[in-house]
Enzyme design. Structure first.
Site, PDB file in Angstrom:
ATOM      1  N   HIS A   1      -4.266  -8.135  11.783  1.00 58.04           N
ATOM      2  CA  HIS A   1      -4.638  -6.832  12.345  1.00 58.04           C
ATOM      3  C   HIS A   1      -6.143  -6.600  12.260  1.00 58.04           C
ATOM      4  O   HIS A   1      -6.757  -6.084  13.197  1.00 58.04           O
ATOM      5  CB  HIS A   1      -3.903  -5.708  11.613  1.00 58.04           C
ATOM      6  CG  HIS A   1      -2.469  -5.569  12.006  1.00 58.04           C
ATOM      7  ND1 HIS A   1      -2.076  -5.326  13.311  1.00 58.04           N
ATOM      8  CD2 HIS A   1      -1.335  -5.635  11.280  1.00 58.04           C
ATOM      9  CE1 HIS A   1      -0.753  -5.244  13.361  1.00 58.04           C
ATOM     10  NE2 HIS A   1      -0.284  -5.440  12.141  1.00 58.04           N
TER      11      HIS A   1
ATOM     12  N   GLU B   1       8.629  -2.676   3.741  1.00 55.97           N
ATOM     13  CA  GLU B   1       8.456  -3.871   2.915  1.00 55.97           C
ATOM     14  C   GLU B   1       8.751  -3.588   1.443  1.00 55.97           C
ATOM     15  O   GLU B   1       9.352  -4.414   0.746  1.00 55.97           O
ATOM     16  CB  GLU B   1       7.031  -4.415   3.076  1.00 55.97           C
ATOM     17  CG  GLU B   1       6.661  -4.817   4.486  1.00 55.97           C
ATOM     18  CD  GLU B   1       7.523  -5.943   5.028  1.00 55.97           C
ATOM     19  OE1 GLU B   1       7.791  -6.889   4.265  1.00 55.97           O
ATOM     20  OE2 GLU B   1       7.915  -5.879   6.211  1.00 55.97           O
TER      21      GLU B   1
ATOM     22  N   HIS C   1      -2.104  -0.032   8.398  1.00 54.37           N
ATOM     23  CA  HIS C   1      -1.127  -0.785   9.199  1.00 54.37           C
ATOM     24  C   HIS C   1      -0.279   0.142  10.064  1.00 54.37           C
ATOM     25  O   HIS C   1      -0.098  -0.092  11.259  1.00 54.37           O
ATOM     26  CB  HIS C   1      -0.226  -1.612   8.280  1.00 54.37           C
ATOM     27  CG  HIS C   1       0.664  -2.572   9.004  1.00 54.37           C
ATOM     28  ND1 HIS C   1       1.773  -2.165   9.707  1.00 54.37           N
ATOM     29  CD2 HIS C   1       0.603  -3.919   9.137  1.00 54.37           C
ATOM     30  CE1 HIS C   1       2.361  -3.228  10.247  1.00 54.37           C
ATOM     31  NE2 HIS C   1       1.672  -4.306   9.906  1.00 54.37           N
TER      32      HIS C   1
ATOM     33  N   ILE D   1       0.824  -1.207   0.000  1.00 62.63           N
ATOM     34  CA  ILE D   1       0.000   0.000   0.000  1.00 62.63           C
ATOM     35  C   ILE D   1       0.859   1.258   0.000  1.00 62.63           C
ATOM     36  O   ILE D   1       0.560   2.226  -0.698  1.00 62.63           O
ATOM     37  CB  ILE D   1      -0.953   0.022   1.221  1.00 62.63           C
ATOM     38  CG1 ILE D   1      -1.761  -1.288   1.285  1.00 62.63           C
ATOM     39  CG2 ILE D   1      -1.886   1.234   1.159  1.00 62.63           C
ATOM     40  CD1 ILE D   1      -2.594  -1.570   0.056  1.00 62.63           C
ATOM     41  N   ILE D   2       1.932   1.265   0.774  1.00 69.10           N
ATOM     42  CA  ILE D   2       2.770   2.451   0.911  1.00 69.10           C
ATOM     43  C   ILE D   2       4.225   2.124   0.549  1.00 69.10           C
ATOM     44  O   ILE D   2       4.635   0.961   0.592  1.00 69.10           O
ATOM     45  CB  ILE D   2       2.710   3.022   2.351  1.00 69.10           C
ATOM     46  CG1 ILE D   2       3.319   2.022   3.347  1.00 69.10           C
ATOM     47  CG2 ILE D   2       1.284   3.370   2.733  1.00 69.10           C
ATOM     48  CD1 ILE D   2       3.479   2.578   4.755  1.00 69.10           C
TER      49      ILE D   2
ATOM     50  N   VAL E   1      -5.124  -7.181   2.659  1.00 63.18           N
ATOM     51  CA  VAL E   1      -5.877  -8.332   3.160  1.00 63.18           C
ATOM     52  C   VAL E   1      -6.589  -7.988   4.470  1.00 63.18           C
ATOM     53  O   VAL E   1      -6.252  -7.015   5.134  1.00 63.18           O
ATOM     54  CB  VAL E   1      -4.944  -9.538   3.394  1.00 63.18           C
ATOM     55  CG1 VAL E   1      -4.218  -9.919   2.116  1.00 63.18           C
ATOM     56  CG2 VAL E   1      -3.930  -9.241   4.503  1.00 63.18           C
TER      57      VAL E   1
ATOM     58  N   GLU F   1      -0.098   1.074  13.972  1.00 59.97           N
ATOM     59  CA  GLU F   1       1.257   1.173  14.519  1.00 59.97           C
ATOM     60  C   GLU F   1       1.900   2.540  14.375  1.00 59.97           C
ATOM     61  O   GLU F   1       3.099   2.683  14.585  1.00 59.97           O
ATOM     62  CB  GLU F   1       2.136   0.100  13.863  1.00 59.97           C
ATOM     63  CG  GLU F   1       1.683  -1.322  14.178  1.00 59.97           C
ATOM     64  CD  GLU F   1       2.594  -2.372  13.583  1.00 59.97           C
ATOM     65  OE1 GLU F   1       3.586  -1.995  12.926  1.00 59.97           O
ATOM     66  OE2 GLU F   1       2.314  -3.569  13.761  1.00 59.97           O
TER      67      GLU F   1
END
Length: 259
Positions: free
Chosen positions: A206, A90, A146, A85-86, A202, A174
């Site tokens: 979380h 990752e 996230h 997403i960002i 997904v 977070e």
């Protein structure tokens, strides 16, 4: 003819049902859009890969392994589709892996994640607004991002700000803005009920635990303690054809050489 492949790379999830509905569905959409490419899967999360192997007996490659296998099979043209997403930690792992293998292919490129340019933000904001557009007064959608320690944490605050005046709000598990920030905004707007959804590929750990559970520190419980009824919607972004199309558009651009 040169052998061509696409690697769809995501963080991954240990929840099989949402994995099929989101990551799997997006991979299928990519396969249909690029029928002359072979499509492969890779996950960046070491923990997710290990748990899937332990619990399901399925071995999923990391990016390095996937690229090594493609080189060994004689693929020459490889496009890596980031399903992140960002542009955070990752995504940096994906870029690092590509740099380690770039000399093994005649062409290798990676798409940017879902949110990278101003146009990306505008498209996602429009999508988010549409999900709450027809909700009556006093109801809204609260999206759970996230969050990250990376400088890309600003993504969530930017989205939240761009949604000002709409019946959509964005917080992060977070990082900033957290659930307490969003509670204040919701109360100020007179919101009595929210539909909570993951702003993640997904609806995994979380979404099930930090968002939808009855644990005291879950978003559902915190909202309830503050007089706001919270209804969890366990649907990851990857389930939406509109989001799948956003990823595919990015892939089309790098294959054409527009990026």
């Amino acid at each position: 003819m040169a052998k061509k492949a696409i690697i769809a790379v995501s963080f991954g999830t240990t929840f099989p049902e949402t994995r099929k509905k989101t990551i799997g569905a997006t991979e299928e959409a990519i396969s249909k859009a690029f029928s002359n490419y072979d499509v492969y899967r890779a996950f960046t999360s070491k923990i997710v890969r290990r748990r899937i192997k332990e619990n399901e007996g399925i071995e999923i490659d990391d990016v390095d392994t996937a690229l090594t296998k493609l080189a060994d099979k004689g693929y020459q043209e490889v496009y890596v589709q980031s399903l992140h997403i960002i542009p955070g930690i990752e995504y940096n792992l994906v870029q690092d892996a590509i740099n380690r293998h770039k000399d093994n292919f005649t062409a290798i490129k990676v798409t940017s994640p879902l949110l990278n340019t101003f146009d990306d933000f505008q498209r996602l904001v429009l999508f988010l607004k549409k999900q709450s557009e027809y909700l009556p007064t006093g109801k809204a959608v609260l999206w759970m991002g996230h969050g990250t320690a990376h400088k890309a944490f600003t993504t969530y605050a930017c989205l939240d700000h761009m949604l000002f005046g709409a019946k959509s709000y964005v917080g992060a598990v977070e990082s900033y803005p957290d659930i307490n920030d969003e509670v204040k905004r919701l109360q100020h707007a007179g919101i009595k009920k929210v539909y909570m959804q993951p702003l993640m590929m997904v609806a995994g750990n979380h979404a099930h635990n930090d968002m939808a559970s009855d644990e005291p520190k879950s978003w559902k419980s915190i909202l309830k303690d503050n007089g706001i009824q919270a209804h969890p919607v366990l649907k990851g972004l990857g389930e939406y054809p509109e989001i799948q199309k956003m990823f595919i558009t990015k892939l089309e651009s790098i294959i054409k050489g527009d990026e």
